[in-house]
Design a protein around this motif. Structure first.
Motif, PDB file in Angstrom:
ATOM      1  N   HIS A  59       0.854  -1.194   0.000  1.00 22.75           N
ATOM      2  CA  HIS A  59       0.000   0.000   0.000  1.00 22.75           C
ATOM      3  C   HIS A  59       0.885   1.237   0.000  1.00 22.75           C
ATOM      4  O   HIS A  59       1.427   1.631   1.035  1.00 22.75           O
ATOM      5  N   LYS A 152      -8.816  -1.367  -4.720  1.00 24.60           N
ATOM      6  CA  LYS A 152      -9.255  -0.651  -3.529  1.00 24.60           C
ATOM      7  C   LYS A 152     -10.545   0.094  -3.835  1.00 24.60           C
ATOM      8  O   LYS A 152     -10.713   0.635  -4.926  1.00 24.60           O
ATOM      9  N   TYR A 154     -13.433   2.888  -1.816  1.00 27.58           N
ATOM     10  CA  TYR A 154     -13.498   3.902  -0.750  1.00 27.58           C
ATOM     11  C   TYR A 154     -14.940   4.115  -0.306  1.00 27.58           C
ATOM     12  O   TYR A 154     -15.854   4.127  -1.128  1.00 27.58           O
ATOM     13  N   HIS A 184     -11.193   1.137   2.108  1.00 24.17           N
ATOM     14  CA  HIS A 184     -10.964   2.294   2.985  1.00 24.17           C
ATOM     15  C   HIS A 184     -12.297   2.569   3.673  1.00 24.17           C
ATOM     16  O   HIS A 184     -13.254   2.974   3.021  1.00 24.17           O
ATOM     17  N   VAL A 239      -8.069  -1.749   5.003  1.00 23.05           N
ATOM     18  CA  VAL A 239      -6.739  -1.131   5.026  1.00 23.05           C
ATOM     19  C   VAL A 239      -6.638  -0.042   6.097  1.00 23.05           C
ATOM     20  O   VAL A 239      -7.632   0.426   6.635  1.00 23.05           O
ATOM     21  N   HIS A 240      -5.422   0.328   6.386  1.00 22.40           N
ATOM     22  CA  HIS A 240      -5.030   1.381   7.350  1.00 22.40           C
ATOM     23  C   HIS A 240      -5.971   1.491   8.557  1.00 22.40           C
ATOM     24  O   HIS A 240      -6.572   2.538   8.809  1.00 22.40           O
TER      25      HIS A 240
HETATM   26 ZN    ZN Z   1      -7.285   4.857   2.108  1.00 25.76          ZN
END
Ligand code: ZN
Ligand code: URP
Ligand code: ZN
Ligand code: ZN
Length: 483
Positions: A59, A152, A154, A184, A239-240
């Motif tokens: 990432h 990915k 969002y 995300h 993620v994150h």
């Molecule tokens: Zn992100």
């Protein structure tokens, strides 16, 4: 046989074990692992070094177009150079679809951006921001077949976010074609509502970015996409992840037997919301989303790395210069937090920070470190066993670490094109001294030895962790496809 390169007498982390052996390299791949190998055309004395698989940064954002007049500081040359000096030999940045345009156009554009620049190997994730019928029925399936097997999506940012219905459509394509979906997860409407209220009270300094995206906003979206994963019956990767609230949702899904994978990043271990509240505009240096939380959440993230909630540790390198009208100050040095480009640099410091804070401090083992930073991302994104492991037949992508050296992180020692590091002044123990990509020395003792363009584009296979359970092969590698 003759080896092109032999690494002698090192301590090697291979296949979950820490062993003393030599490594024989031929034609860019590992040909032998044994106690006493014959000399190669070139030998490297590995005594005192720890040899790890080169990191796989699953990432990071390089030269990704933006919509607000800002520009990412790192392209594929400076980004991969910085990655290599930090012990990473494979990066997977994002080819981002613009709303109103196709996915194929994003991929073609991104190949042009990468061409002739990378010093280490790279693959692409896609970002799906406009899942039109054409994208869902044709473009996305075709690109998955061509080796872009992860993408990915969002739940936030106006130019990227999908609504719930669109998320379900995209998850369904991933299920049908065996791709890995990264999510995300932050609730966009909650953020917009909170941002308006904060601005109404004149609270526009960088520090309020954290207040506009509290943990509950991340927790809600995390739970929602886990429910969608269950509904569509497809694995997802969050993620994150920034702290305990979202982690509890992930653990809940995992405990239900759902395949919910999770990634976290250095900023959630080494920064807190206090860093965003630095005097003046300085806090903009640490604006990223989700925002760093507090010491209790940092501890929760450490526990989740040690305890298996997280499979992947990535940088989320998103490079904007600070003192730059195309960087954090694209709307001036007094801009409200909502106009500050999100993201922080960290592709070079990712591994040393986790090695020092994790392995050296006894929070995770050395094999866990390798899994989180190399093996698991390679598996998750269809690059294993070619990348992410030290094994016969794998690419000779290696980082030779001095596990003892003390380094005070400072931006003038880093190799990215950003004018700051959020980790300035942090002391780490351990740093990769020699980094090898497909048998070629890329960095040695602070010097770059690779030529731009030496890094190759990698087509990814279908990730085993995304396969339907009933169709799983016996092995991760190509051989496994036979069974
Ligand atoms: Zn992100
Ligand atoms: O704030 C962040 N993390 N920016 C990078 C883009 C993303 O959402 O990963
Ligand atoms: Zn040969
Ligand atoms: Zn990111």
């Amino acid at each position: 046989t003759e080896f092109d390169l032999t690494i002698r007498g090192a301590t090697v982390v291979a296949g979950g074990d820490v062993v003393a052996c030599d490594i024989g390299i031929h034609d860019g791949r590992i040909q032998a692992l044994a106690e006493h190998l014959p000399a190669g055309r070139r030998d490297i004395d590995g005594r005192g070094r720890l040899v790890l698989p080169g990191g796989v940064d699953g990432h990071c954002h390089f030269d990704q177009p933006t919509m607000d007049g800002s520009r990412m500081a790192d392209d594929f040359l400076t980004g991969t150079r910085s990655a290599a000096f930090g012990g990473t030999t494979t990066v997977i940045p994002f080819a981002c679809q613009m709303k109103g345009r196709g996915l194929r156009a994003a991929v073609d554009d991104y190949h042009l951006r990468a061409a002739g620049k990378a010093v280490i190997d790279y693959a692409f994730h896609l970002i799906v921001s406009d899942p039109t019928p054409e994208v869902l029925a044709n473009e996305l399936p075709a690109l998955i077949d061509e080796g872009y097997t992860s993408f990915k999506i969002y739940t936030t940012y106006d130019d990227l976010k999908l609504d719930d219905r669109q998320i379900l459509d995209v998850l369904s394509v991933a299920r049908d074609h065996g791709a890995m979906v990264m999510v995300h997860a932050e609730n966009a409407d909650c953020i917009a509502w909170l941002t308006e209220r904060l601005e109404g009270q004149g609270k526009t300094a960088p520090g309020y970015h954290a207040a506009s995206r509290p943990a509950v906003v991340e927790r809600e979206a995390t739970h929602r996409v886990i429910a969608f994963s269950e509904l569509v019956d497809v694995p997802i990767l969050i993620v994150h992840v920034s702290g305990a609230d979202a982690m509890r949702q992930i653990r809940w899904g995992q405990d239900r037997g759902l395949r919910i994978y999770a990634e976290t990043c250095p900023q959630y271990l080494f920064l807190t919301a206090d860093n965003l509240a630095a005097p003046g505009f300085e806090g903009a240096k640490c604006i990223c989303s989700p925002p760093p939380r507090d010491a209790g959440n940092q501890q929760a993230i450490w526990d989740g790395l040690a305890g298996g909630v997280f499979q992947i540790f990535s940088s989320d390198h998103a490079p904007f210069r600070y003192a730059d009208p195309q960087g954090k100050q694209v709307h001036g040095e007094k801009a409200a937090f909502r106009y500050v480009p999100n993201g922080i640099p960290g592709v070079e410091t990712r591994l040393p920070l986790l090695f020092s804070g994790g392995v050296r401090e006894g929070r995770i083992s050395l094999p866990q470190f390798v899994e989180l930073t190399a093996t698991n991302p390679a598996k998750m994104y269809g690059l294993y066993p070619r990348k992410g492991t030290i094994a016969v037949g794998a690419d000779a992508d290696l980082a030779l670490w001095d596990p003892q050296v003390e380094v005070v992180i400072s931006n003038d020692k880093l190799h990215h094109a950003v004018d700051y590091t959020p980790y300035e002044g942090i002391t780490v123990h351990g740093w990769p001294m020699t980094v090898i990509s497909r048998g070629e020395v890329v960095c040695d003792g602070g010097e770059l030895l690779a030529q731009p363009g030496q890094g190759r584009f990698l087509r990814c296979g279908l990730p085993r962790p995304a396969m339907p359970k009933s169709a799983r092969p016996l092995f991760d590698g190509d051989l496994g496809r036979l069974f």
